[in-house]
Design a protein around this motif. Structure first.
Motif, mmCIF file in Angstrom:
data_model
loop_
_atom_site.group_PDB
_atom_site.id
_atom_site.type_symbol
_atom_site.label_atom_id
_atom_site.label_comp_id
_atom_site.label_asym_id
_atom_site.label_seq_id
_atom_site.Cartn_x
_atom_site.Cartn_y
_atom_site.Cartn_z
ATOM 1 N N SER A 93 0.846 -1.194 0.000
ATOM 2 C CA SER A 93 0.000 0.000 0.000
ATOM 3 C C SER A 93 0.883 1.246 0.000
ATOM 4 N N ASP A 94 0.247 2.397 -0.025
ATOM 5 C CA ASP A 94 0.983 3.660 0.038
ATOM 6 C C ASP A 94 1.247 4.080 1.484
ATOM 7 N N LYS A 95 0.714 3.329 2.445
ATOM 8 C CA LYS A 95 0.897 3.649 3.855
ATOM 9 C C LYS A 95 2.260 3.153 4.335
ATOM 10 N N THR A 96 2.745 3.778 5.391
ATOM 11 C CA THR A 96 3.972 3.330 6.047
ATOM 12 C C THR A 96 3.763 3.400 7.555
ATOM 13 N N ILE A 97 4.649 2.715 8.272
ATOM 14 C CA ILE A 97 4.646 2.748 9.733
ATOM 15 C C ILE A 97 6.003 3.293 10.168
ATOM 16 N N LEU A 98 5.985 4.329 10.989
ATOM 17 C CA LEU A 98 7.224 4.899 11.495
ATOM 18 C C LEU A 98 7.800 3.968 12.558
ATOM 19 N N VAL A 99 9.027 3.503 12.326
ATOM 20 C CA VAL A 99 9.715 2.622 13.264
ATOM 21 C C VAL A 99 10.950 3.346 13.765
ATOM 22 N N HIS A 100 11.069 3.445 15.073
ATOM 23 C CA HIS A 100 12.207 4.123 15.688
ATOM 24 C C HIS A 100 13.269 3.104 16.095
ATOM 25 N N PRO A 101 14.527 3.523 16.111
ATOM 26 C CA PRO A 101 15.568 2.604 16.588
ATOM 27 C C PRO A 101 15.355 2.270 18.056
ATOM 28 N N ALA A 102 15.761 1.077 18.433
ATOM 29 C CA ALA A 102 15.644 0.612 19.815
ATOM 30 C C ALA A 102 16.840 -0.297 20.084
ATOM 31 N N PRO A 103 17.118 -0.580 21.348
ATOM 32 C CA PRO A 103 18.256 -1.453 21.658
ATOM 33 C C PRO A 103 18.165 -2.833 21.009
ATOM 34 N N VAL A 104 16.922 -3.315 20.770
ATOM 35 C CA VAL A 104 16.736 -4.616 20.126
ATOM 36 C C VAL A 104 15.727 -4.447 18.993
ATOM 37 N N ILE A 105 16.092 -4.967 17.823
ATOM 38 C CA ILE A 105 15.181 -5.016 16.683
ATOM 39 C C ILE A 105 14.837 -6.479 16.457
ATOM 40 N N VAL A 106 13.549 -6.777 16.438
ATOM 41 C CA VAL A 106 13.095 -8.143 16.206
ATOM 42 C C VAL A 106 12.487 -8.205 14.803
ATOM 43 N N LEU A 107 13.075 -9.045 13.953
ATOM 44 C CA LEU A 107 12.539 -9.302 12.619
ATOM 45 C C LEU A 107 11.760 -10.599 12.677
ATOM 46 N N GLU A 108 10.586 -10.618 12.048
ATOM 47 C CA GLU A 108 9.843 -11.871 12.007
ATOM 48 C C GLU A 108 9.370 -12.131 10.589
ATOM 49 N N GLY A 109 9.516 -13.412 10.170
ATOM 50 C CA GLY A 109 9.070 -13.773 8.835
ATOM 51 C C GLY A 109 9.397 -15.212 8.476
ATOM 52 N N ILE A 110 8.827 -15.661 7.376
ATOM 53 C CA ILE A 110 8.991 -17.069 7.004
ATOM 54 C C ILE A 110 10.343 -17.364 6.365
ATOM 55 N N LEU A 111 10.957 -16.380 5.718
ATOM 56 C CA LEU A 111 12.187 -16.644 4.954
ATOM 57 C C LEU A 111 13.347 -15.744 5.364
ATOM 58 N N LEU A 112 13.396 -15.351 6.616
ATOM 59 C CA LEU A 112 14.443 -14.437 7.071
ATOM 60 C C LEU A 112 15.857 -14.961 6.857
ATOM 61 N N PHE A 113 16.042 -16.259 6.995
ATOM 62 C CA PHE A 113 17.395 -16.808 6.995
ATOM 63 C C PHE A 113 17.836 -17.341 5.634
ATOM 64 N N VAL A 114 17.115 -16.953 4.573
ATOM 65 C CA VAL A 114 17.472 -17.407 3.226
ATOM 66 C C VAL A 114 18.539 -16.500 2.610
ATOM 67 N N GLU A 115 18.426 -15.207 2.828
ATOM 68 C CA GLU A 115 19.313 -14.229 2.189
ATOM 69 C C GLU A 115 20.529 -13.944 3.066
ATOM 70 N N ASN A 116 21.728 -14.164 2.507
ATOM 71 C CA ASN A 116 22.957 -13.946 3.258
ATOM 72 C C ASN A 116 23.108 -12.509 3.754
ATOM 73 N N ASP A 117 22.760 -11.530 2.921
ATOM 74 C CA ASP A 117 22.897 -10.132 3.329
ATOM 75 C C ASP A 117 22.046 -9.830 4.557
ATOM 76 N N LEU A 118 20.859 -10.407 4.589
ATOM 77 C CA LEU A 118 19.974 -10.196 5.721
ATOM 78 C C LEU A 118 20.515 -10.928 6.959
ATOM 79 N N CYS A 119 20.993 -12.145 6.774
ATOM 80 C CA CYS A 119 21.563 -12.906 7.888
ATOM 81 C C CYS A 119 22.753 -12.176 8.505
ATOM 82 N N ASP A 120 23.552 -11.536 7.669
ATOM 83 C CA ASP A 120 24.733 -10.825 8.164
ATOM 84 C C ASP A 120 24.368 -9.673 9.087
ATOM 85 N N LEU A 121 23.143 -9.162 8.988
ATOM 86 C CA LEU A 121 22.709 -8.052 9.843
ATOM 87 C C LEU A 121 22.152 -8.513 11.175
ATOM 88 N N MET A 122 21.941 -9.832 11.313
ATOM 89 C CA MET A 122 21.389 -10.376 12.566
ATOM 90 C C MET A 122 22.497 -10.981 13.404
#
Length: 122
Positions: A93-122
């Motif tokens: 959609s054209d909507k967005t949600i403002l997300v602020h930095p925090a001491p812990v960022i939790v990512l959730e999803g079905i395929l988070l660990f497939v992409e190496n670039d994404l894994c490197d950030l966790m």
């Protein structure tokens, strides 16, 4: 700020969203939650029927580059405008949600660990 990024992955209906919602309720502003589903690629070039036939359980369905960029921005102490996916339209959609930095960022999803670039950030 030293920011830790944690990934919660699992199949559809396995409780990822429930767990992250409860973590957010418990820890409040100490965590930010990002749903991988919000990073499905924008598909304005496809008709509704074509979007309905898209395989959303494939890594190519996600805008991983944008997600990685957003994680880097959060880790740098900057807020982001997380996209919002509209399941009824099968498109971002054209909507967005403002997300602020925090001491812990939790990512959730079905395929988070497939992409190496994404894994490197966790």
């Amino acid at each position: 700020m030293d920011i830790m990024v944690l990934g919660v992955a699992g199949g559809t209906g396995s409780g990822k969203t429930t767990l992250t919602r409860r973590l957010k309720e418990r820890f409040g502003d100490q965590i930010s939650v990002i749903s991988h589903d919000n990073y499905y690629k924008r598909q304005d070039h496809l008709t509704y029927d074509e979007r309905c036939r898209t395989n959303y359980d494939h890594p190519d369905a996600f805008d991983t580059d944008l997600l990685c960029q957003h994680i880097l921005e959060l880790k740098a102490g900057k807020s982001i405008e997380m996209p919002v996916y509209d399941y009824a339209m099968h498109n971002r959609s054209d909507k967005t949600i403002l997300v602020h930095p925090a001491p812990v960022i939790v990512l959730e999803g079905i395929l988070l660990f497939v992409e190496n670039d994404l894994c490197d950030l966790m």
